[in-house]
Design a protein around this motif. Sequence first.
Motif, PDB file in Angstrom:
ATOM      1  N   ARG A  11       0.743  -1.107   0.000  1.00  0.00           N
ATOM      2  CA  ARG A  11       0.099  -0.045  -0.010  1.00  0.00           C
ATOM      3  C   ARG A  11       0.872   1.349   0.138  1.00  0.00           C
ATOM      4  O   ARG A  11       1.816   1.269   0.521  1.00  0.00           O
ATOM      5  N   ALA A  12       0.448   2.252  -0.567  1.00  0.00           N
ATOM      6  CA  ALA A  12       1.183   3.438  -0.639  1.00  0.00           C
ATOM      7  C   ALA A  12       0.286   4.733  -0.107  1.00  0.00           C
ATOM      8  O   ALA A  12      -0.741   4.593  -0.507  1.00  0.00           O
ATOM      9  N   PHE A  13       0.869   5.704   0.475  1.00  0.00           N
ATOM     10  CA  PHE A  13      -0.079   6.737   1.238  1.00  0.00           C
ATOM     11  C   PHE A  13       0.592   7.900   0.739  1.00  0.00           C
ATOM     12  O   PHE A  13       1.851   8.111   0.955  1.00  0.00           O
ATOM     13  N   GLU A  14      -0.093   9.002   0.309  1.00  0.00           N
ATOM     14  CA  GLU A  14       0.338  10.289  -0.138  1.00  0.00           C
ATOM     15  C   GLU A  14       0.078  10.992   1.235  1.00  0.00           C
ATOM     16  O   GLU A  14      -0.989  11.207   1.466  1.00  0.00           O
ATOM     17  N   ILE A  15       1.242  11.867   1.784  1.00  0.00           N
ATOM     18  CA  ILE A  15       1.217  12.554   3.014  1.00  0.00           C
ATOM     19  C   ILE A  15       1.440  13.975   2.694  1.00  0.00           C
ATOM     20  O   ILE A  15       2.245  14.331   2.000  1.00  0.00           O
ATOM     21  N   THR A  16       0.490  14.794   2.965  1.00  0.00           N
ATOM     22  CA  THR A  16       0.512  16.208   2.867  1.00  0.00           C
ATOM     23  C   THR A  16       0.698  16.773   4.308  1.00  0.00           C
ATOM     24  O   THR A  16      -0.070  16.647   5.051  1.00  0.00           O
ATOM     25  N   LEU A  17       1.694  17.387   4.256  1.00  0.00           N
ATOM     26  CA  LEU A  17       2.398  18.065   5.786  1.00  0.00           C
ATOM     27  C   LEU A  17       2.435  19.747   5.233  1.00  0.00           C
ATOM     28  O   LEU A  17       2.465  19.874   4.178  1.00  0.00           O
ATOM     29  N   SER A  18       1.896  20.099   6.462  1.00  0.00           N
ATOM     30  CA  SER A  18       1.945  21.882   6.555  1.00  0.00           C
ATOM     31  C   SER A  18       3.061  22.240   7.497  1.00  0.00           C
ATOM     32  O   SER A  18       3.047  21.867   8.520  1.00  0.00           O
ATOM     33  N   GLY A  19       3.687  23.272   6.990  1.00  0.00           N
ATOM     34  CA  GLY A  19       4.497  24.052   7.776  1.00  0.00           C
ATOM     35  C   GLY A  19       4.271  25.475   8.245  1.00  0.00           C
ATOM     36  O   GLY A  19       3.774  26.095   7.495  1.00  0.00           O
ATOM     37  N   ILE A  20       4.208  25.458   9.516  1.00  0.00           N
ATOM     38  CA  ILE A  20       3.688  26.896  10.114  1.00  0.00           C
ATOM     39  C   ILE A  20       4.988  27.617  10.675  1.00  0.00           C
ATOM     40  O   ILE A  20       5.419  27.249  11.617  1.00  0.00           O
ATOM     41  N   PRO A  21       5.332  28.743   9.953  1.00  0.00           N
ATOM     42  CA  PRO A  21       6.414  29.487  10.572  1.00  0.00           C
ATOM     43  C   PRO A  21       6.273  29.905  12.123  1.00  0.00           C
ATOM     44  O   PRO A  21       5.151  30.606  12.373  1.00  0.00           O
ATOM     45  N   THR A  22       7.010  29.618  12.883  1.00  0.00           N
ATOM     46  CA  THR A  22       7.048  30.372  14.367  1.00  0.00           C
ATOM     47  C   THR A  22       8.379  31.016  14.734  1.00  0.00           C
ATOM     48  O   THR A  22       9.285  30.458  15.417  1.00  0.00           O
ATOM     49  N   GLY A  23       8.414  32.000  14.127  1.00  0.00           N
ATOM     50  CA  GLY A  23       9.743  32.900  14.193  1.00  0.00           C
ATOM     51  C   GLY A  23      11.059  32.297  13.331  1.00  0.00           C
ATOM     52  O   GLY A  23      10.359  32.274  12.205  1.00  0.00           O
TER      53      GLY A  23
END
Length: 81
Positions: A11-23
């Motif tokens: 099985r293959a999973f496409e993962i979408t990640l979000s980066g939130i700037p903190t300084g």
Amino acid sequence: MATRTCASGNRAFEITLSGIPTGSDSLWTVEHIYEKSLSCEIRVPGTDNIVASTEDAAFTRTCDRIDAWLRSKTLTTTLRS
């Protein structure tokens, strides 16, 4: 935003990640997990709680959760048989 692929077994999973700037740093969280073999978005327990300081760490933790989730599903199916 970053999209990466994690494979577990066949099985293959496409993962979408979000980066939130903190300084000067960022916090990375999981936005979506899409299972390619089913062609749909899925929910994996525990991935809502993943917060990491790097994209790589968030991706690794997400893949670990997916693996654990799949193992628990296989164990549950085996126990029911």
